[in-house]
Design a protein around this motif. Structure first.
Motif, PDB file in Angstrom:
ATOM      1  N   ALA A 170      -2.776   4.376  22.981  1.00  0.00           N
ATOM      2  CA  ALA A 170      -3.863   5.260  22.555  1.00  0.00           C
ATOM      3  C   ALA A 170      -3.374   6.628  22.112  1.00  0.00           C
ATOM      4  CB  ALA A 170      -4.868   5.414  23.697  1.00  0.00           C
ATOM      5  N   GLN A 171      -2.159   7.004  22.499  1.00  0.00           N
ATOM      6  CA  GLN A 171      -1.669   8.336  22.168  1.00  0.00           C
ATOM      7  C   GLN A 171      -1.038   8.420  20.780  1.00  0.00           C
ATOM      8  OE1 GLN A 171       0.556   8.667  26.101  1.00  0.00           O
ATOM      9  NE2 GLN A 171      -0.154  10.778  25.898  1.00  0.00           N
ATOM     10  N   GLN A 172      -0.855   7.322  20.118  1.00  0.00           N
ATOM     11  CA  GLN A 172      -0.183   7.356  18.819  1.00  0.00           C
ATOM     12  C   GLN A 172      -1.073   7.971  17.746  1.00  0.00           C
ATOM     13  OE1 GLN A 172       0.301   3.474  16.800  1.00  0.00           O
ATOM     14  NE2 GLN A 172      -0.938   2.587  18.470  1.00  0.00           N
ATOM     15  N   SER A 173      -0.451   8.558  16.755  1.00  0.00           N
ATOM     16  CA  SER A 173      -1.164   9.101  15.604  1.00  0.00           C
ATOM     17  C   SER A 173      -1.298   8.019  14.548  1.00  0.00           C
ATOM     18  CB  SER A 173      -0.416  10.307  15.044  1.00  0.00           C
ATOM     19  OG  SER A 173       0.909   9.938  14.657  1.00  0.00           O
ATOM     20  N   ARG A 174      -1.919   8.361  13.440  1.00  0.00           N
ATOM     21  CA  ARG A 174      -2.148   7.376  12.386  1.00  0.00           C
ATOM     22  C   ARG A 174      -0.819   6.860  11.844  1.00  0.00           C
ATOM     23  NH1 ARG A 174      -6.311   7.967   7.275  1.00  0.00           N
ATOM     24  NH2 ARG A 174      -5.649   6.101   6.145  1.00  0.00           N
ATOM     25  N   GLN A 175      -0.722   5.532  11.743  1.00  0.00           N
ATOM     26  CA  GLN A 175       0.512   4.884  11.309  1.00  0.00           C
ATOM     27  C   GLN A 175       0.486   4.635   9.789  1.00  0.00           C
ATOM     28  OE1 GLN A 175       3.086   4.356  13.657  1.00  0.00           O
ATOM     29  NE2 GLN A 175       1.601   5.659  14.757  1.00  0.00           N
ATOM     30  N   ALA A 176       1.675   4.353   9.260  1.00  0.00           N
ATOM     31  CA  ALA A 176       1.784   4.043   7.836  1.00  0.00           C
ATOM     32  C   ALA A 176       1.060   2.741   7.528  1.00  0.00           C
ATOM     33  CB  ALA A 176       3.251   3.952   7.437  1.00  0.00           C
ATOM     34  N   SER A 177       0.449   2.682   6.359  1.00  0.00           N
ATOM     35  CA  SER A 177      -0.286   1.488   5.958  1.00  0.00           C
ATOM     36  C   SER A 177      -0.157   1.312   4.449  1.00  0.00           C
ATOM     37  CB  SER A 177      -1.759   1.591   6.352  1.00  0.00           C
ATOM     38  OG  SER A 177      -2.496   0.469   5.898  1.00  0.00           O
ATOM     39  N   GLY A 178       0.503   0.197   4.041  1.00  0.00           N
ATOM     40  CA  GLY A 178       0.676  -0.046   2.612  1.00  0.00           C
ATOM     41  C   GLY A 178       1.526   1.044   1.977  1.00  0.00           C
ATOM     42  N   SER A 179       0.985   1.657   0.936  1.00  0.00           N
ATOM     43  CA  SER A 179       1.718   2.709   0.224  1.00  0.00           C
ATOM     44  C   SER A 179       1.519   4.087   0.849  1.00  0.00           C
ATOM     45  CB  SER A 179       1.280   2.752  -1.242  1.00  0.00           C
ATOM     46  OG  SER A 179      -0.116   3.011  -1.335  1.00  0.00           O
ATOM     47  N   PHE A 180       0.669   4.168   1.889  1.00  0.00           N
ATOM     48  CA  PHE A 180       0.384   5.461   2.505  1.00  0.00           C
ATOM     49  C   PHE A 180       1.325   5.705   3.683  1.00  0.00           C
ATOM     50  CE2 PHE A 180      -3.818   4.108   0.816  1.00  0.00           C
ATOM     51  CZ  PHE A 180      -3.921   5.092  -0.171  1.00  0.00           C
ATOM     52  N   LYS A 181       1.851   6.911   3.753  1.00  0.00           N
ATOM     53  CA  LYS A 181       2.739   7.282   4.831  1.00  0.00           C
ATOM     54  C   LYS A 181       1.931   7.595   6.091  1.00  0.00           C
ATOM     55  CE  LYS A 181       6.104   9.321   1.641  1.00  0.00           C
ATOM     56  NZ  LYS A 181       6.855  10.548   1.269  1.00  0.00           N
ATOM     57  N   SER A 182       2.623   7.672   7.202  1.00  0.00           N
ATOM     58  CA  SER A 182       1.954   8.012   8.463  1.00  0.00           C
ATOM     59  C   SER A 182       1.635   9.501   8.499  1.00  0.00           C
ATOM     60  CB  SER A 182       2.846   7.639   9.646  1.00  0.00           C
ATOM     61  OG  SER A 182       4.017   8.450   9.647  1.00  0.00           O
ATOM     62  N   ALA A 183       0.787   9.889   9.453  1.00  0.00           N
ATOM     63  CA  ALA A 183       0.414  11.305   9.581  1.00  0.00           C
ATOM     64  C   ALA A 183       1.626  12.160   9.936  1.00  0.00           C
ATOM     65  CB  ALA A 183      -0.673  11.459  10.641  1.00  0.00           C
ATOM     66  N   ALA A 184       2.517  11.630  10.782  1.00  0.00           N
ATOM     67  CA  ALA A 184       3.709  12.387  11.165  1.00  0.00           C
ATOM     68  C   ALA A 184       4.665  12.535   9.997  1.00  0.00           C
ATOM     69  CB  ALA A 184       4.389  11.717  12.353  1.00  0.00           C
ATOM     70  N   THR A 185       4.881  11.447   9.238  1.00  0.00           N
ATOM     71  CA  THR A 185       5.787  11.514   8.093  1.00  0.00           C
ATOM     72  C   THR A 185       5.244  12.457   7.014  1.00  0.00           C
ATOM     73  OG1 THR A 185       6.498   9.238   8.525  1.00  0.00           O
ATOM     74  CG2 THR A 185       6.988  10.152   6.348  1.00  0.00           C
ATOM     75  N   GLN A 186       3.960  12.397   6.792  1.00  0.00           N
ATOM     76  CA  GLN A 186       3.328  13.243   5.780  1.00  0.00           C
ATOM     77  C   GLN A 186       3.170  14.685   6.267  1.00  0.00           C
ATOM     78  OE1 GLN A 186       2.967  11.974   2.967  1.00  0.00           O
ATOM     79  NE2 GLN A 186       1.616  13.293   1.756  1.00  0.00           N
ATOM     80  N   GLN A 187       3.400  14.915   7.568  1.00  0.00           N
ATOM     81  CA  GLN A 187       3.247  16.240   8.184  1.00  0.00           C
ATOM     82  C   GLN A 187       1.845  16.795   7.934  1.00  0.00           C
ATOM     83  OE1 GLN A 187       6.454  18.773   6.861  1.00  0.00           O
ATOM     84  NE2 GLN A 187       8.027  17.507   7.826  1.00  0.00           N
ATOM     85  N   ALA A 188       0.858  15.948   8.195  1.00  0.00           N
ATOM     86  CA  ALA A 188      -0.539  16.351   8.002  1.00  0.00           C
ATOM     87  C   ALA A 188      -0.902  17.465   8.983  1.00  0.00           C
ATOM     88  CB  ALA A 188      -1.460  15.147   8.207  1.00  0.00           C
ATOM     89  N   ALA A 189      -1.422  18.561   8.451  1.00  0.00           N
ATOM     90  CA  ALA A 189      -1.727  19.709   9.295  1.00  0.00           C
ATOM     91  C   ALA A 189      -2.622  20.690   8.549  1.00  0.00           C
ATOM     92  CB  ALA A 189      -0.435  20.417   9.741  1.00  0.00           C
ATOM     93  N   ILE A 190      -3.129  21.666   9.278  1.00  0.00           N
ATOM     94  CA  ILE A 190      -3.946  22.743   8.727  1.00  0.00           C
ATOM     95  C   ILE A 190      -3.218  24.067   8.957  1.00  0.00           C
ATOM     96  CG2 ILE A 190      -6.095  24.052   8.923  1.00  0.00           C
ATOM     97  CD1 ILE A 190      -6.619  21.428   7.661  1.00  0.00           C
TER      98      ILE A 190
END
Length: 420
Positions: A328-348
């Motif tokens: 449950a603690q994991q962030s959004r994972q990579a799916s298809g051509s989309f990178k994961s939240a950690a790889t994409q460094q999604a932030a505000i």
């Protein structure tokens, strides 16, 4: 010679007796710790009640001496008693009592009256209500209000719903007008960056459920009025708070507060950081805030509110039910051509400078006006999984309200302008 002698005697008597009959003027204004004027405060000089504050919180009396012991008392507030010198721009702050059941006085609709006298649906969170929970987040305190729900989808990201007005909004504070010390805080686009506020500086929150009408513009969901936590009367202090908790949570805030007979100032700095429970939920916020109230004369008071906020928080994104069941603690994972939240460094990334000034002027006991202006500058950056957004927002605006009050009749007229 007889006439000259009599004239000389009279002159000498006037010279020595004039100080005994001199009248020293004591004028000023009495307000609560949220800067709202207090009416009906009992004023006693040398243990004898001589007058009370008027509808605008103002008072005036004369004394034969230039310094007297004055006691200010009102139900629901701590009594203030001290020796004051003669002055015409005194500012007396009464702190709400922690031992007595205080009366909820609201500023909504420019009423400055008891909550029981308001016909609108209004909820009030006082200082004691806010301090019942951690000052790292205001979510727990707001969620005690019926019909109001506040979410924190990730540390530092708030979503506020009043009577379900945000059913179709995935995040943010929208369709709600927010004012800070009576000055517009919501920008011209209708967005409110509520996560920029250092809640250790907030002393009172009023929530108006439903549209605010012409008094507060097009806030179809509701209105939130924030009031600064001002220092108590004659306070001169430095306050330091430190907080440490699990998941890398750390917070510290320092405030310098000073209150005199005619001014009330507060300068604070707050830092907060957290690693979060889920992966990719780090958060950091730094807020510097200055507020001040200055009584220029018996009729005029100037209020200031200036702050700079630097906020950063990561957005972990959503996961599926299967992923939550496994970890449950994991962030959004990579799916298809989309990178994961950690790889994409999604932030505000959010930086804002805001400055607001208000001028309160009492023409007489019946007519008064409050005019405020503000300017803001925001830098926003949001790298996410599907897009990258970067924008700079500037805003200016103002608000002016004229009030007429006589006996049981009150009328308001004014306007508000915002440009972004």
């Amino acid at each position: 010679m007889h006439f000259k002698s009599a004239f000389l005697i009279v002159f000498v008597l006037q010279l020595f007796l004039a100080p005994a009959f001199a009248q020293y003027i004591f004028k000023g204004k009495i307000a609560g710790n949220d800067s709202a004027p207090l009416q009906g405060v009992s004023i006693a000089v040398n243990q004898r009640v001589i007058t009370s504050s008027g509808s605008n919180g103002t008072f005036e009396f004369n004394s034969k001496t230039d310094s007297v012991n004055i006691r200010f008392s009102s139900i629901g507030y701590q009594t203030v008693s001290a020796v004051y010198g003669a002055a015409e721009n005194m500012l007396i702050i009464l702190n709400q009592s922690t031992t007595l059941l205080e009366e909820a006085v609201v500023k909504a609709y420019e009423g400055n009256t008891a909550l029981k006298n308001m016909s609108a649906t209004i909820s009030v969170l006082n200082k004691a209500d806010l301090e019942r929970y951690s000052n790292t987040s205001i979510v727990a305190a707001v969620n005690t209000v019926p019909g109001v729900k506040m979410d924190e989808r990730s540390p530092g990201s708030y979503r506020l719903s009043i009577r379900g007005n945000l059913l179709r909004s995935p995040f943010g504070v929208r369709n709600i007008k927010v004012y800070w010390n009576g000055i517009p805080f919501t920008d011209a686009n209708g967005n409110t960056y509520l996560n920029q506020v250092g809640f250790n500086n907030v002393g009172k929150v009023e929530i108006l459920k439903g549209p605010g009408g012409s008094m507060y513009g097009a806030g179809t969901g509701g209105v939130v009025l924030l009031s600064t936590r001002n220092p108590v009367n004659n306070e001169h202090s430095i306050v330091l708070n430190v907080l440490a908790a699990s998941y890398g949570t750390y917070g510290s805030d320092m405030a310098y507060k000073k209150s005199t007979d005619n001014s009330n100032t507060s300068l604070s700095y707050a830092h907060q950081q957290s690693d979060g429970w889920r992966n990719h939920t780090n958060m950091r916020r730094d807020v510097a805030n200055y507020t001040g109230s200055f009584t220029i004369s018996k009729k005029q008071t100037i209020h200031t509110n200036i702050f700079y906020s630097d906020l950063y928080y990561q957005t972990p994104g959503g996961i599926t039910q299967r992923q939550m069941d496994s970890a449950a603690q994991q962030s959004r994972q990579a799916s298809g051509s989309f990178k994961s939240a950690a790889t994409q460094q999604a932030a505000i990334y959010l930086k804002t400078f805001y400055a607001g000034f208000a001028n309160e002027y009492n023409f007489n006991d019946q007519w008064s006006n409050v005019t405020s202006v503000y300017t803001s500058h925001t830098q926003f950056k949001n790298p996410s999984i599907l897009n990258y957004q970067r924008k700079t927002e500037q805003g200016i605006g103002g608000r002016s309200v004229t009030k007429f009050h006589r006996n049981n009749f009150t009328s308001h007229a004014g306007g508000e302008y915002q440009y972004g």
